[in-house]
Write a protein that holds these residues in place. Structure first.
Motif, PDB file in Angstrom:
ATOM      1  N   TRP A 163     -14.507   2.467  -4.644  1.00 62.36           N
ATOM      2  CA  TRP A 163     -14.050   1.398  -5.536  1.00 62.36           C
ATOM      3  C   TRP A 163     -12.914   0.582  -4.924  1.00 62.36           C
ATOM      4  CZ3 TRP A 163     -16.511  -0.492  -9.642  1.00 62.36           C
ATOM      5  CH2 TRP A 163     -17.530   0.285 -10.204  1.00 62.36           C
ATOM      6  N   LYS A 164     -12.685   0.750  -3.645  1.00 60.40           N
ATOM      7  CA  LYS A 164     -11.692  -0.024  -2.894  1.00 60.40           C
ATOM      8  C   LYS A 164     -10.289   0.139  -3.455  1.00 60.40           C
ATOM      9  CE  LYS A 164     -12.887  -3.947  -1.071  1.00 60.40           C
ATOM     10  NZ  LYS A 164     -13.344  -5.342  -0.876  1.00 60.40           N
ATOM     11  N   MET A 165      -9.971   1.364  -3.876  1.00 61.95           N
ATOM     12  CA  MET A 165      -8.630   1.679  -4.346  1.00 61.95           C
ATOM     13  C   MET A 165      -7.896   2.572  -3.349  1.00 61.95           C
ATOM     14  SD  MET A 165      -9.295   2.227  -8.384  1.00 61.95           S
ATOM     15  CE  MET A 165     -10.335   1.081  -9.294  1.00 61.95           C
ATOM     16  N   ALA A 166      -8.592   2.939  -2.277  1.00 57.65           N
ATOM     17  CA  ALA A 166      -7.968   3.749  -1.228  1.00 57.65           C
ATOM     18  C   ALA A 166      -8.719   3.522   0.077  1.00 57.65           C
ATOM     19  CB  ALA A 166      -7.986   5.233  -1.604  1.00 57.65           C
ATOM     20  N   LYS A 167      -8.041   3.779   1.169  1.00 62.33           N
ATOM     21  CA  LYS A 167      -8.678   3.802   2.479  1.00 62.33           C
ATOM     22  C   LYS A 167      -7.966   4.836   3.323  1.00 62.33           C
ATOM     23  CE  LYS A 167      -8.375   0.216   5.095  1.00 62.33           C
ATOM     24  NZ  LYS A 167      -8.399  -1.169   5.595  1.00 62.33           N
ATOM     25  N   VAL A 168      -8.636   5.312   4.358  1.00 64.89           N
ATOM     26  CA  VAL A 168      -8.100   6.402   5.174  1.00 64.89           C
ATOM     27  C   VAL A 168      -7.983   5.948   6.612  1.00 64.89           C
ATOM     28  CG1 VAL A 168      -8.496   8.753   5.997  1.00 64.89           C
ATOM     29  CG2 VAL A 168      -9.089   8.153   3.643  1.00 64.89           C
ATOM     30  N   ASP A 169      -6.834   6.250   7.211  1.00 61.38           N
ATOM     31  CA  ASP A 169      -6.628   6.057   8.646  1.00 61.38           C
ATOM     32  C   ASP A 169      -6.794   7.417   9.298  1.00 61.38           C
ATOM     33  OD1 ASP A 169      -5.662   5.760  11.232  1.00 61.38           O
ATOM     34  OD2 ASP A 169      -4.109   4.334  10.668  1.00 61.38           O
ATOM     35  N   ASP A 170      -7.987   7.669   9.844  1.00 59.48           N
ATOM     36  CA  ASP A 170      -8.283   8.990  10.404  1.00 59.48           C
ATOM     37  C   ASP A 170      -7.392   9.315  11.605  1.00 59.48           C
ATOM     38  OD1 ASP A 170     -10.341   9.715   8.607  1.00 59.48           O
ATOM     39  OD2 ASP A 170     -11.735   8.388   9.660  1.00 59.48           O
ATOM     40  N   GLU A 171      -7.076   8.308  12.423  1.00 60.64           N
ATOM     41  CA  GLU A 171      -6.269   8.549  13.620  1.00 60.64           C
ATOM     42  C   GLU A 171      -4.859   9.019  13.262  1.00 60.64           C
ATOM     43  OE1 GLU A 171      -6.210   5.258  16.268  1.00 60.64           O
ATOM     44  OE2 GLU A 171      -8.389   5.293  16.648  1.00 60.64           O
TER      45      GLU A 171
ATOM     46  N   ILE B 112      -3.605   9.418   7.561  1.00 60.39           N
ATOM     47  CA  ILE B 112      -2.873   8.823   6.442  1.00 60.39           C
ATOM     48  C   ILE B 112      -3.857   8.299   5.404  1.00 60.39           C
ATOM     49  CG2 ILE B 112      -1.433   6.849   5.749  1.00 60.39           C
ATOM     50  CD1 ILE B 112       0.192   8.967   7.058  1.00 60.39           C
ATOM     51  N   ILE B 113      -3.541   8.517   4.134  1.00 61.91           N
ATOM     52  CA  ILE B 113      -4.296   7.944   3.024  1.00 61.91           C
ATOM     53  C   ILE B 113      -3.492   6.781   2.455  1.00 61.91           C
ATOM     54  CG2 ILE B 113      -5.205   8.348   0.697  1.00 61.91           C
ATOM     55  CD1 ILE B 113      -5.492  11.333   1.507  1.00 61.91           C
ATOM     56  N   TYR B 114      -4.127   5.632   2.347  1.00 64.57           N
ATOM     57  CA  TYR B 114      -3.480   4.472   1.723  1.00 64.57           C
ATOM     58  C   TYR B 114      -4.039   4.299   0.314  1.00 64.57           C
ATOM     59  CZ  TYR B 114      -2.133   3.097   6.497  1.00 64.57           C
ATOM     60  OH  TYR B 114      -1.624   3.061   7.773  1.00 64.57           O
ATOM     61  N   LEU B 115      -3.168   4.243  -0.676  1.00 69.29           N
ATOM     62  CA  LEU B 115      -3.569   3.866  -2.029  1.00 69.29           C
ATOM     63  C   LEU B 115      -3.348   2.367  -2.165  1.00 69.29           C
ATOM     64  CD1 LEU B 115      -2.066   6.778  -4.180  1.00 69.29           C
ATOM     65  CD2 LEU B 115      -4.333   6.601  -3.117  1.00 69.29           C
ATOM     66  N   LEU B 116      -4.421   1.644  -2.494  1.00 68.35           N
ATOM     67  CA  LEU B 116      -4.390   0.185  -2.493  1.00 68.35           C
ATOM     68  C   LEU B 116      -3.992  -0.373  -3.865  1.00 68.35           C
ATOM     69  CD1 LEU B 116      -7.626  -0.442  -0.379  1.00 68.35           C
ATOM     70  CD2 LEU B 116      -5.304   0.036   0.393  1.00 68.35           C
ATOM     71  N   PRO B 117      -3.574  -1.636  -3.920  1.00 67.80           N
ATOM     72  CA  PRO B 117      -3.028  -2.202  -5.164  1.00 67.80           C
ATOM     73  C   PRO B 117      -3.923  -2.081  -6.390  1.00 67.80           C
ATOM     74  CG  PRO B 117      -2.522  -3.643  -3.325  1.00 67.80           C
ATOM     75  CD  PRO B 117      -3.417  -2.563  -2.786  1.00 67.80           C
ATOM     76  N   ALA B 118      -5.253  -2.104  -6.220  1.00 72.52           N
ATOM     77  CA  ALA B 118      -6.142  -2.065  -7.390  1.00 72.52           C
ATOM     78  C   ALA B 118      -5.993  -0.787  -8.196  1.00 72.52           C
ATOM     79  CB  ALA B 118      -7.598  -2.232  -6.944  1.00 72.52           C
ATOM     80  N   ILE B 119      -5.437   0.256  -7.584  1.00 73.47           N
ATOM     81  CA  ILE B 119      -5.277   1.516  -8.321  1.00 73.47           C
ATOM     82  C   ILE B 119      -4.274   1.364  -9.459  1.00 73.47           C
ATOM     83  CG2 ILE B 119      -3.363   2.571  -7.019  1.00 73.47           C
ATOM     84  CD1 ILE B 119      -5.008   5.199  -7.079  1.00 73.47           C
ATOM     85  N   GLY B 120      -3.436   0.325  -9.394  1.00 74.03           N
ATOM     86  CA  GLY B 120      -2.467   0.105 -10.453  1.00 74.03           C
ATOM     87  C   GLY B 120      -2.959  -0.786 -11.569  1.00 74.03           C
TER      88      GLY B 120
ATOM     89  N   TRP C 168       0.845  -1.192   0.000  1.00 76.36           N
ATOM     90  CA  TRP C 168       0.000   0.000   0.000  1.00 76.36           C
ATOM     91  C   TRP C 168       0.881   1.243   0.000  1.00 76.36           C
ATOM     92  CZ3 TRP C 168      -4.143  -1.181   4.354  1.00 76.36           C
ATOM     93  CH2 TRP C 168      -4.791  -2.384   4.033  1.00 76.36           C
ATOM     94  N   ILE C 169       0.468   2.258  -0.732  1.00 74.09           N
ATOM     95  CA  ILE C 169       1.191   3.523  -0.786  1.00 74.09           C
ATOM     96  C   ILE C 169       0.667   4.448   0.311  1.00 74.09           C
ATOM     97  CG2 ILE C 169       1.661   5.568  -2.201  1.00 74.09           C
ATOM     98  CD1 ILE C 169       1.238   3.753  -4.678  1.00 74.09           C
TER      99      ILE C 169
END
Length: 396
Positions: free
Chosen positions: A355-363, A366-374, A309-310
């Protein structure tokens, strides 16, 4: 006279695509489609029951495939709804209708009085409150679109502005009886959302695992190893060829399995399934942003987790989008060219999460870019910029 075909053919495949895409098929609205599914009821019912544990309801007035996800996800809500109150009122209206017979008529004023008694006390329903009135109108409008109720006579739009001046006459249809699925026990006996989702799963581990895997593959844009049990991921890895064969012959889908990711891809663009990418401007922005992500990965050091994850801060996310805008915005719509970068970033992030290409850690912010974005990128044709420039000059 129907023959009820017992083998999977191209028509049965298209029927399954429609059943996966739509809440139900109403005979009055789609008599031909209703007949096709009815004709192939046996083969569709057998596959859905064996592989997914889904129930196919074939009624004289409609057909419905009860699609129960392996897990609840944000995009699964009713898009027309805007507030949690909308869902509360929907459930309360359905409770009101339970005490009425099919084709019974009722007045808006009568419904409003009953809803005060049916909604939880914590809601503190007050029809003098504009937000509460607007919420009910959204619910009733959506229920009309779903054909659960029909309007006989109305000036209900006045209800948005003044509860005392509005009145409407509605009629219940048989569809309202089948909106909610049946459960093995009373809802108040469930302790969590996940318990409700798993209520119909088999006690047999192998059957339960198969149902969960097929539900994920058919209902989710992408599945990740991290969101599944170890047994479920091993099932995908070990039975990938069998799963691929089933998805292709029944829904026209191709299975792709990577190191920690799996997804089903539409083979034929004529498919009845909801396809991605589509022609919306926000989708074009995503494809170009995905190209920017690939460019960054190829040219600079980017923080990544052990899952691949990015990691980005909100500031970095906007910086990447700004770079994307500088490269591509000559082809953007007027709306996206003019609106603030912050608003566009917010819309794009919401889109990626859906579309499950990102998720956010509010605490951690941080923004995570997930593998499907590639999985896909988009760019303009080499001569598009010059054509766009010439078209603008002609329009001046």
């Amino acid at each position: 006279m129907t023959t009820n075909k017992k083998w999977m053919d191209e028509i049965a495949e298209q029927a399954i695509q429609v059943l996966l895409s739509r809440f139900w098929i109403i005979k009055e609205d789609d008599p031909e489609l209703y007949a096709i599914i009815r004709d192939r009821e046996s083969v569709i019912k057998d596959f859905m029951r064996e592989k997914c544990g889904f129930r196919l309801i074939v009624h004289r007035y409609f057909i419905k495939l009860e699609k129960i996800p392996a897990q609840a996800e944000g995009w699964m809500g009713i898009r027309e709804f805007q507030e949690p109150l909308d869902y509360v009122l929907l459930c309360s209206v359905l409770a009101f209708l339970e005490n009425k017979s099919v084709d019974d008529q009722f007045l808006l004023s009568q419904l409003c009085e009953e809803l005060k008694l049916l909604t939880p006390e914590s809601v503190k329903l007050n029809w003098e409150n504009y937000v509460h009135r607007k919420s009910l109108i959204r619910v009733l409008k959506w229920m009309q679109e779903m054909k659960m109720i029909r309007i006989i006579d109305s000036n209900d739009l006045l209800f948005t502005h003044d509860e005392k001046e509005a009145e409407a006459l509605y009629e219940q249809t048989v569809l309202s009886r089948y909106f909610m699925r049946t459960y093995p026990k009373d809802l108040y006996r469930f302790s969590s959302r996940d318990e409700i989702l798993k209520a119909d799963l088999s006690d047999d581990d192998s059957i339960r695992r198969r149902h969960q895997v097929y539900r994920r593959m058919l209902l989710s844009p992408v599945v990740y190893e991290s969101e599944m049990s170890e047994e479920e991921w091993l099932y995908i890895k070990n039975y990938r060829y069998r799963i691929a064969e089933d998805l292709q012959k029944t829904a026209g889908l191709s299975l792709e399995v990577y190191k920690k990711t799996a997804l089903a891809v539409v083979i034929d663009q004529r498919s009845k399934l909801h396809q991605f990418p589509d022609g919306k401007m926000i989708t074009a922005l995503f494809l170009q942003f995905a190209d920017e992500v690939r460019h960054r990965l190829a040219t600079e050091e980017v923080d990544r987790t052990d899952r691949g994850w990015i990691l980005l801060t909100a500031v970095q996310f906007e910086q990447w989008l700004q770079s994307c805008k500088e490269r591509f915005d000559y082809g953007w719509s007027k709306e996206y060219k003019k609106q603030s970068l912050g608003k566009t970033a917010k819309e794009l992030l919401h889109f990626l999460i859906d579309w499950k290409m990102a998720k956010v850690d509010d605490e951690r912010a941080i923004i995570y870019l997930l593998p499907a974005i590639g999985r896909m990128v988009g760019n303009y044709p080499a001569d598009y910029k010059e054509k766009h420039r010439r078209n603008q000059e002609r329009s001046r």
